[in-house]
Design an enzyme around this catalytic site. Structure first.
Site, short mmCIF file in Angstrom:
data_model
loop_
_atom_site.label_atom_id
_atom_site.label_comp_id
_atom_site.label_asym_id
_atom_site.label_seq_id
_atom_site.Cartn_x
_atom_site.Cartn_y
_atom_site.Cartn_z
N ASN A 85 -34.46 -42.19 11.58
CA ASN A 85 -35.30 -41.50 12.55
C ASN A 85 -35.55 -40.05 12.16
OD1 ASN A 85 -36.00 -43.44 14.37
ND2 ASN A 85 -34.20 -43.14 15.68
N ARG A 130 -31.13 -39.41 21.86
CA ARG A 130 -30.22 -40.52 22.10
C ARG A 130 -30.08 -41.49 20.94
NH1 ARG A 130 -30.35 -41.41 28.12
NH2 ARG A 130 -29.23 -43.28 27.63
N ASP A 131 -30.89 -41.41 19.93
CA ASP A 131 -30.75 -42.38 18.84
C ASP A 131 -31.03 -41.70 17.50
OD1 ASP A 131 -30.18 -44.83 17.72
OD2 ASP A 131 -32.19 -45.65 18.02
N LEU A 132 -30.43 -40.54 17.28
CA LEU A 132 -30.63 -39.84 16.02
C LEU A 132 -29.87 -40.54 14.91
CD1 LEU A 132 -30.30 -36.15 17.25
CD2 LEU A 132 -32.32 -37.15 16.17
N THR A 145 -27.03 -47.42 18.14
CA THR A 145 -26.90 -47.65 16.72
C THR A 145 -25.46 -47.38 16.33
OG1 THR A 145 -29.15 -46.94 16.41
CG2 THR A 145 -27.76 -47.05 14.47
#
Lengths: 219, 953
Positions: free
Chosen positions: B216, B210-212, B273
């Protein structure tokens, strides 16, 4: 709102002392700001620490602090003649935040030591803090420009953006009507939005890549 | 500008802004106009106020435009960790980094239970209600054990706030790493594949990241992988030992709103993001593995081009951009032509498939994305190359669980292009015919495809040829499966423009004998016959007509209504023009419409298409009145949202029809809607958009100048695309727009060009070429170039006679036009000959034929001018009768001035043979209408008045 381990009684005392001095007419606006800054800074840093430890944020405590001190002084009535202290607190807050943002920026850009771990820890929203610091600096700079055109509107933004004041408090602090404060805010917000958007291609390649003008028809 | 001046200008701008900003948006321009009039503003200041008003509107919706949150300020002022501070069983050593979400500290176990140092992340701003779920889910996250994923070691709650402890991963963001090492394209892809593999592993365990984003996805040189069997990256110039480690797997979900479903969650999402969040994340839709596929797409885009696919200047601006704009293909933003060349094609397609706005149109998981990239690296054809094919295949496979076989079959048919409709008719059967033999067979074709074949159709042909060879070898003992596959392969050949092969495969299916000698089942045979007919049609249209007949008969015999529908549809839409009379075609389509209503329901898009086709055939069977309701019904079935293209086709037909019926305003509205639809779904540069431009120009609802602009815009498109068929249509519209502006010489030029092009493209023996010749004559005549016009009519007469047959109304009206030219050139005797040809032919036409009325009147007039009034009487009587018939309410083609013209001429003719009373009666009846409608100076009026003067003593 005061907590059991609240270190603020000292600070409220300090603010009260500053306010007394101001009330006697011995302090210029700049001096008032200068006196408030260290107190504001200590307060903000404590909030930051508390936030890190406790993860509860109640909003800008510093205005509450000034509020409290002020109300002690003024006897629970908002006296227009003294409301300028709020404005001074907001200015102090601006100075503190801009100082920190500048320091952060310098550390990042200026060949000096890179903050450890930016590449080794990760897990942080992409450069959020960098973006925040840059944002604060941008707003500060734009606000400086706006002040040369529209001093009062710039002060309104300072009170609201940096000082976290309500419209009512802002109006009292600057000794204008609330309607004027709102009008100034709206106009200034539009001006700043435009100024900030123009200087900020915040996505890589926005300038030449994805936002190239559409191809014109050959006809 | 001196400061004083700018302050003064600002004061005026500020005052105007304050005065106008509170007004409703619609009233602002007028208010600004007033301020300009009163001198409060000048043009420059007004623009300044307007720009501020725009900024005001944006700022009002941009939530973070001027909002310094308390936690932001605190984050800026946080002075760092307290070294030695205890968080749960961990002891803080120093700060690693920080951001708005919290700070990350380097920690070690205070109790020595774990020797290595780790990263401790505290999650700020997590509501206590979420802490419970956090504690539950961290177990799931802790179970992720993959060399490419930084392991979650511990998690808990200290001082009321959750924290996570993760394996310490050294390295730098993948984008920075690739740039610093100057990695080439293939190395970047190899590295990216490591990312995909790690994400795919998590997806298999039902965990969505969900937040690649680059921060990260860290790449470090870890000589010995800590566990598992990491893919070696040495190939293609990846530095040896380079390993990817993904951080924060699933952490974003821990911060999200409450939800119980382990894999998807609805509702607003807390931490996003900007730049990487998928459209459905922004919209608060369900979050699935497709959100990670999107983020991987962004990451890949960035790795390949150095840019992000979608730009935006603020969080909200960016969110809007994600909702409304499609990313440009990576090759179009590449820095160098070499890069562009390497990205164009497969990589463009792969990246854009990952970045489709609809989650279900993307790769279903990181695994599928990786598989396509590996195919690219191996030089094999990628599935993303035909995005719509992929999309359909995905959707189809979802509907029918015949999995690989079905998807591969669809792909085969769809890659082949035009085969989709035939495919849809066949999909139920294909699903039923599922068998491991089919599945394995098709899988074999796809795996063995020749990677060096270039281009989609070559690739598809290659696949088909392989398939064809293998059908016989591998399925020798399964004739039923074989027959079905022959038909699929034949169908695909047809779609690829190889009708001969289609026919050959249809024949093979028909020839198949089962081991027991029985023929294939009747249904299969009927299908084979239909395919045979469709394949034969381009080769031998007349011969195909008979085969269509027997295909329809076979289908009826089998009693398979769906097949009857297929057969009738194919017969009517293909063979209709050549081997069936218009009424037969109409009857076939009427039956197909009825079947489709019953089989697919009243709102089936196919019904809409059939109705539209029927409407066109009805029109060519001269049943114009029936066309419009059919088209309107088709429109009601085909909504703009789901069937935009089919709807636009019907709208264009309707526009042409209404235009021909003289209802120009309604026609223009239909053309406008069609053009808008095509622009929306196809863009401004598509041939089909050009086609719509052409029809809008033809209708010319906004006058000939606008029509000219439309036609030229369309021509620019067809020229860029090198398409000649649509160019022919557009030249007709352009010519007519020029005629409308009385620019006859230019029109003649355009029509001449069109005529020549039609000859090259369509051949010189068809009706369209013949019809094109007439416009040349019309334009030359209008330009007063009578000799050239006469030559053009000679040619037109020869061509129309050959193409339409000598008795056709088209030929008759061409004679009329030739007569007009001869008459205008002063060659009355020649004109009389032409008119007579027209008149003689027109006597066989319907009594309401306008050509008949016109030919009679013109012949009569020419005879009068030649001093042969007796001969003029019969044609003039016929003309008056025809006009009377036309004027009856049922036909409603009344034109009073034309009526009066004919009556006046008849009166004039009656004068000479000595029937003065009748002559006077006719002339007196006609003259007032001529005076009123045509004016006292019109040639017809003057002529009638003179005749009346002669009639009266």
């Amino acid at each position: 709102m005061p907590r059991p381990d609240d270190p603020r009684p000292d600070r409220v005392g300090a603010v009260t002392a500053v306010l007394d001095e101001a009330a006697s007419g011995a302090l210029s606006q700049d001096e008032l700001v200068a006196r408030l800054m260290p107190i504001v800074y200590d307060e903000l840093r404590d909030i930051a620490r508390a936030q890190r430890r406790r993860y509860d944020v109640d909003g800008f405590q510093t205005t509450a602090l000034v509020h409290e001190a002020y109300l002690r002084l003024a006897g629970h009535r908002l006296v227009p003649e003294r409301a300028y202290v709020f404005a001074a607190a907001a200015r102090a807050m601006r100075n503190v935040l801009v100082d920190h943002a500048r320091r952060h920026h310098a550390l990042k850009r200026g060949g000096g030591e890179r903050p450890v771990g930016l590449t080794t820890a990760g897990g942080l929203p992409d450069g959020d803090l960098d973006a925040l610091a840059e944002r604060v600096l941008d707003v500060d700079e734009a606000l400086g420009k706006l002040a040369t055109l529209d001093e009062r509107a710039a002060r309104v933004v300072e009170c609201r953006y940096f000082g976290g004041l309500t419209f009512e408090e802002t109006a009292a602090a600057l000794d204008v009507s609330e309607a004027t404060a709102k009008r100034d805010w709206r106009r200034a917000r539009a001006w700043l939005h435009r100024a900030l958007v123009e200087r900020e291609p915040d996505v890589a390649g926005a300038a030449e890549g994805a936002e190239r003008p559409p191809r014109s028809d050959a006809t | 500008m001196p400061p004083d001046d700018s302050a003064a200008r600002w004061a005026r701008v500020a005052a105007a802004f304050d005065a106008v900003a509170d007004l409703p948006r619609a009233e602002r321009p007028a208010a600004l106009d007033r301020l300009v009039r009163d001198g409060a503003l000048d043009g420059g200041l007004r623009a300044e106020v307007e720009s501020l008003l725009d900024a005001d509107a944006e700022a009002a919706t941009d939530t973070d435009s001027l909002d310094l949150g308390a936690h932001d300020a605190a984050a800026l002022l946080d002075d760092g960790p307290v070294v030695g501070e205890r968080v749960g069983p961990w002891r803080v050593l120093r700060e690693l980094g920080r951001g708005g979400m919290g700070r990350v500290d380097l920690v070690e176990r205070a109790d020595g239970a774990y020797e290595q140092q780790a990263a401790l992340k505290r999650l700020a701003f997590v509501a206590p209600s979420r802490v419970r779920r956090f504690l539950r889910e961290r177990q799931i996250l802790a179970s992720l054990d993959h060399p490419g994923i930084a392991r979650l070691l511990d998690g808990g709650v200290a001082d009321g706030a959750p924290y996570l402890v993760m394996e310490l991963a050294e390295g730098e963001p993948i984008t920075a790493y690739a740039d610093r090492h100057g990695l080439g394209l293939r190395a970047r892809l190899r590295l990216f594949l490591q990312v995909c593999d790690a994400v795919a592993y998590a997806h298999r365990h039902l965990v969505v990241h969900r937040d690649l984003k680059p921060s990260n996805v860290l790449v470090g040189e870890r000589g010995t992988p800590t566990g598992g069997d990491a893919p070696t990256g040495a190939a293609d110039g990846v530095p040896p030992g380079a390993r990817v480690a993904l951080l924060d797997f699933g952490v974003a979900r821990l911060l999200d709103a409450d939800a119980d479903d382990p894999l998807t969650v609805e509702g607003p999402v807390a931490p996003l993001t900007p730049g990487y969040a998928a459209p459905e994340q922004l919209a608060g839709g369900p979050i699935t593995t497709a959100a990670d596929v999107w983020a991987l797409g962004v990451l890949l885009y960035e790795l390949l081009t150095g840019r992000r696919p979608i730009a935006g200047t603020s969080r909200t601006g960016w969110a809007e951009a994600v909702r409304t704009t499609d990313p440009r293909p990576p090759s179009t933003v590449a820095d160098t032509p070499t890069d562009a060349r390497r990205l164009r094609g497969d990589l463009d397609a792969i990246v854009l498939t990952a970045l489709r706005r609809e989650p279900e149109a993307r790769y279903a998981s990181a695994h599928d994305l990786a598989a396509d990239l590996r195919r690219y690296l191996a030089g094999e054809p990628v599935t993303a190359r035909a995005p719509s094919a992929w999309y359909r295949a995905q959707r189809f496979a979802g509907r029918h669980k015949t999995a690989v076989a079905s998807a591969a079959l669809v792909l085969l048919a769809v890659v082949a292009g035009g085969a989709t409709t035939a495919w849809q008719a066949r999909e139920a059967r294909a699903a039923a015919a599922e068998s491991t033999a089919t599945a394995d067979f098709l899988a074999g074709i796809f795996q063995g495809a020749d990677p060096t074949a270039a281009g989609e159709s070559l690739l598809a042909l290659d696949l088909l040829e392989r398939g064809a060879r293998r059908i016989d070898v591998e399925l020798a003992r399964q004739p039923a499966v074989r027959a079905g596959l022959y038909l699929v392969v034949g169908d695909a050949y047809l779609g690829l423009g190889r009708p001969d092969s289609a026919v050959a495969f249809a024949q093979r299916a028909l020839d198949l004998r089962r081991p027991d000698g029985a023929v294939p089942d009747a249904s299969e045979a009927a299908r084979a016959r239909l395919l045979f007919a469709r394949g034969l049609y381009p080769i031998d249209p007349t011969g195909a007509g008979d085969v269509f007949e027997s295909a329809v008969a076979d289908a009826r015999a089998v009693g398979d209504d769906a097949l009857v529908l297929d057969a009738l549809e194919a017969q009517a839409s293909l063979a209709g023009n050549q081997v069936m009379t218009p009424p037969e075609t109409v009857a076939a389509l009427e039956e197909a419409v009825a079947l489709c209503r019953r089989l697919e329901g009243e709102d089936s898009p196919r019904l809409g298409r059939l109705l539209a086709l029927l409407a066109m055939k009805v029109a060519s069977a001269h049943q114009h009145g029936r066309s419009e309701p059919l088209l309107r019904e088709a429109l009601a079935i085909l909504p703009a949202e789901t069937e935009p293209y089919e709807r636009s086709v019907v709208l264009l037909d309707l526009a042409s029809l209404l235009n021909a019926m003289g209802r120009q305003d309604e026609g223009a509205a239909a053309a406008d809607e069609a053009l808008a639809l095509r622009r929306r779904i196809l863009g401004d540069d598509d041939l089909r958009t050009a086609e719509a431009l052409g029809i809008r120009a033809e209708v010319a609802g906004d006058g000939p100048e606008v029509a000219e602009r439309d036609a030229r815009a369309g021509l620019a498109i067809t020229e860029r695309a090198g398409n000649q068929t649509i160019t022919i249509e557009l030249l007709a519209s352009l010519g007519s727009a020029l005629m409308g502006q009385e620019r006859y010489d230019e029109a003649a030029e355009v029509y001449r060009r069109r005529f020549e092009l039609a000859g090259e493209v369509l051949g010189t023996d068809g009706t369209r070429y013949a019809a094109a010749s007439g416009n040349v004559g019309r334009a030359l005549h209008a330009a007063g170039r009578y000799d050239e016009a006469a030559a053009a009519w000679d040619e037109a007469l020869r061509l129309t006679t050959a193409a339409y047959g000598p008795e056709s109304p088209v030929v008759a009206s061409t004679y009329v036009a030739a007569g007009n030219t001869a008459e205008a050139a002063g060659r009355t005797a020649e004109a009389e000959q032409f008119y007579r040809e027209a008149y003689d032919r027109s006597r066989g036409f319907a009594e309401t034929s306008r050509t008949r009325a016109m030919a009679g009147a013109l012949l009569g007039r020419a005879l009068l001018d030649l001093g042969r009034p007796e001969e003029a009487l019969p044609p003039l009587r016929a003309a008056v009768e025809a006009r009377e018939a036309l004027s009856r309410p049922a036909h409603n083609f009344r034109s009073e001035s034309d009526d009066a013209r004919a009556v006046a001429l008849l009166g004039e003719a009656l004068l000479e043979p000595g029937s003065p009373e009748a002559a006077v009666r006719h002339l007196e009846a006609a003259l007032p209408t001529l005076q009123a409608d045509l004016g006292p100076d019109d040639a017809a009026t003057v002529r009638a008045r003179r005749a009346l003067d002669r009639a009266r003593p």
